[in-house]
Design an enzyme around this catalytic site. Structure first.
Site, short mmCIF file in Angstrom:
data_model
loop_
_atom_site.label_atom_id
_atom_site.label_comp_id
_atom_site.label_asym_id
_atom_site.label_seq_id
_atom_site.Cartn_x
_atom_site.Cartn_y
_atom_site.Cartn_z
N ARG A 154 -7.55 -0.46 0.96
CA ARG A 154 -8.40 -1.49 0.43
C ARG A 154 -8.66 -1.25 -0.94
NH1 ARG A 154 -12.60 -1.79 4.99
NH2 ARG A 154 -11.18 -0.73 6.10
N ASP A 187 -2.54 10.33 3.47
CA ASP A 187 -3.84 9.84 3.64
C ASP A 187 -4.47 10.97 4.51
OD1 ASP A 187 -6.47 8.71 3.94
OD2 ASP A 187 -5.77 6.95 5.34
N LYS A 233 0.83 -1.10 -0.08
CA LYS A 233 -0.01 -0.12 0.02
C LYS A 233 0.68 1.37 0.01
CE LYS A 233 -3.30 2.60 2.94
NZ LYS A 233 -4.01 2.62 4.17
N LYS A 276 -9.93 13.23 8.05
CA LYS A 276 -9.43 12.77 9.04
C LYS A 276 -9.45 14.10 10.26
CE LYS A 276 -6.62 8.95 7.98
NZ LYS A 276 -7.23 7.93 8.67
N ASP A 322 -12.15 7.36 3.56
CA ASP A 322 -10.90 7.11 4.43
C ASP A 322 -10.48 5.69 4.52
OD1 ASP A 322 -8.94 7.69 5.87
OD2 ASP A 322 -9.76 8.02 7.82
N ASP A 374 1.80 6.45 5.39
CA ASP A 374 0.76 5.49 5.02
C ASP A 374 1.13 4.62 3.94
OD1 ASP A 374 -1.67 4.16 5.40
OD2 ASP A 374 -2.90 5.72 4.37
N GLU A 418 -9.24 3.89 2.12
CA GLU A 418 -8.79 3.74 0.81
C GLU A 418 -7.93 2.75 0.50
OE1 GLU A 418 -7.75 5.44 3.16
OE2 GLU A 418 -5.49 4.75 2.73
#
Ligand code: BES
Ligand code: MN
Ligand code: ZN
Length: 498
Positions: free
Chosen positions: A353, A272, A267, A279, A349, A290, A351
């Site tokens: 996956r 993020d 990933k 967030k 959020d 991230d 994201e």
């Protein structure tokens, strides 16, 4: 840091070694290790223990100069705990203390003559890795983006490990330890870099540089190609960002061309924000981390490149930013993934996956022996496991039990542990959407598990494991910084497959 390993015996004695310093072990029961005895011809070490100048407690140290019969300028006594039955914790504490003392010496080279073979339940290779990784950590700096650099590391730069004998296995153990430590350094550097520097393009350029250095085949797919591949889920995450997405593929062909590769999928969200499901402000800076899954793939590639591992390994990195904007994906938007499943983006959020599912579908084309994805996927994984273990998820048929066992064992061997959490059909129920094939978040409860189950839908055509590294990839607070995990686990897993 420069490392070598050398055998000392009755002919080539440790006492006759010319060096700035030799570190030897003493114990709380006042016993001396074999190497310490070699420096006790004048009784100085026995006297130091007797007088209480050093207790022998794990991590206690005492520096002696002018030791009788020693060719070394200094002898560093290092406490290794209660007795010669050395625990792993005592050993790592003692190494930490040794390196701290080395950093304060007016000497450039030293020998570590701690009893590497005596650690309970561990072997020489483990001890060598523990020393090399700790030494790298001790000189690792995070001042790359400061105008005034932190003081340069001082003291010992060249370490010789003293072994009872050195054979080809010992040399391989040292080479592997250095490769893993160098891989971790790269992973840490990338993780710590600010997100305005470490963009998807920066990750792609890093992969290209690794390709040049180690002969990997590198391919970087651009937005147009991703559109042609119908990666609607991955692309939906990049909608709000001005930074172009990069889909990076690295290939190390160390075995026969026809051998099925292991595929590592990282990933690579370089920042993020949460997107429209934005967030909260506090600690949002940490979402520069991230992309640590991607960084661990690059770090592991550096390690396998350095080792020239006799295995076929493919790395896939789905890199983009998750930003809010007028063009960003909105909650409720429905997107079509590369494998045809439609996804209702209930929370922008979640994201990770969404980028991973298309990367996991792409992985099918390599007819993999196994696929492991690595992701800072869920805050809930930190709630479940804290910062000690990465979360490991697999299905539970025989092939997957075997893969899970392999990864857990590699984690233990590398002191980079993972803990298994479930994947079961029942959790898939939580991902139902009224309007699409899947929602991208589950109903409340077990958020790390529902995230893994989401990914599971895209991995039915091969053997697959998912590592959630949300709690292990970096440290928060005063010691904020990337850890380099799970490069040791991944590298060990791959080494053990050769
Ligand atoms: N990157 C985060 C996960 C994360 C958060 C890792 C904090 C480490 C520390 C991920 O993209 C995310 O935001 N996940 C959400 C999922 C939720 C919306 C179902 C989370 O964990 O809150
Ligand atoms: Mn997120
Ligand atoms: Zn994320």
């Amino acid at each position: 840091m420069d490392f070598s390993i050398k055998a000392f015996d009755t002919k080539n004695t440790i006492a006759s070694a010319k060096t700035g310093c030799v570190a030897v072990a003493v114990y709380e029961n006042k016993k001396l290790s074999l190497a310490a005895r070699a420096f006790d011809q004048g009784g100085e070490i026995t006297a130091a223990l007797k007088s209480g100048d050093i207790t022998g407690k794990a991590g206690s140290t005492l520096l002696l100069r002018g030791v009788t019969g020693a060719k070394a300028e200094r002898v560093l006594l290092v406490g290794l705990g209660a007795d010669e039955d050395v625990s792993e914790k005592s050993f790592t504490t003692a190494i930490g203390a040794t390196l701290k003392a080395f950093a304060q010496l007016g000497a450039a080279d030293a020998i570590i003559a701690l009893p590497m073979m005596e650690v309970k339940g561990r072997d020489l290779a483990w001890a060598v890795r523990a020393i090399v990784c700790a030494a790298h950590e001790s000189v690792f700096r995070t001042d790359g983006q400061k105008s005034k650099k932190d003081p340069a590391p001082t003291g010992v730069r060249k370490i010789t490990l003293a072994a009872d004998f050195v054979d080809s296995k010992t040399k391989i153990a040292l080479a592997q330890a250095e490769a893993i430590a160098n891989g971790m350094d790269l992973t840490k550097e990338l993780g710590n870099l600010s997100a305005n520097v470490c963009t998807p393009t920066y990750l792609a350029n890093t992969a290209k540089k690794l390709g040049k250095d180690y002969g990997f085949d590198i391919e970087v797919l651009e937005r147009k190609q991703l559109e042609a591949l119908k990666m609607g889920s991955f692309l939906s995450v990049t909608n709000g960002s001005e930074e172009p997405p990069k889909f990076i593929v690295l290939k190390h062909m160390g075995a026969k061309k026809s051998d099925a590769p292991v595929v590592l999928v990282g990933k690579g969200i370089t920042f993020d924000t949460g997107g429209i499901s934005i967030k909260p402000g506090p600690a949002m800076d940490e979402m520069k981390y991230d992309m640590c899954g991607a960084a661990s793939v690059l770090g592991t590639f550096r390690a396998i490149g350095e080792m020239n591992l006799k295995l076929n390994v493919v790395g896939i990195i789905a890199a983009c930013e998750n930003m809010p904007s007028g063009r960003a994906t909105k909650p409720g938007d429905i997107v079509t993934s590369m494998n045809g499943l439609t996804i209702e983006v209930l929370n922008t959020d979640a994201e990770g996956r969404l980028v991973l599912c298309d990367a996991l579908t792409y992985a099918e084309r390599f007819k993999p022996a196994a696929v492991v994805d690595i992701a800072t996927l869920t805050g809930a994984c930190i709630v479940a496991l804290g910062h000690h273990n990465s979360g490991l998820f697999t299905r539970s048929d025989d092939a997957h039990e075997a893969l899970a066992a392999e990864l857990l064992a590699a984690g233990k061997e590398a002191s980079d542990t993972a803990w298994r959490l479930p994947i079961e059909e029942a959790y898939n129920e939580q991902l139902k959407s009224n309007f699409a094939d899947l929602g991208n978040i589950g109903t409340p409860g077990g958020a790390s598990v529902t995230a893994a189950c989401f990914l599971e839908n895209f991995t039915r055509n091969y053997t697959w494991a998912h590592l959630d590294i949300a709690g292990t990839a970096w440290k928060s607070g005063g010691a904020k910084g990337a850890t380099g995990r799970p490069v040791p686990l991944l590298s060990t897993f791959l080494i053990n497959r050769t």
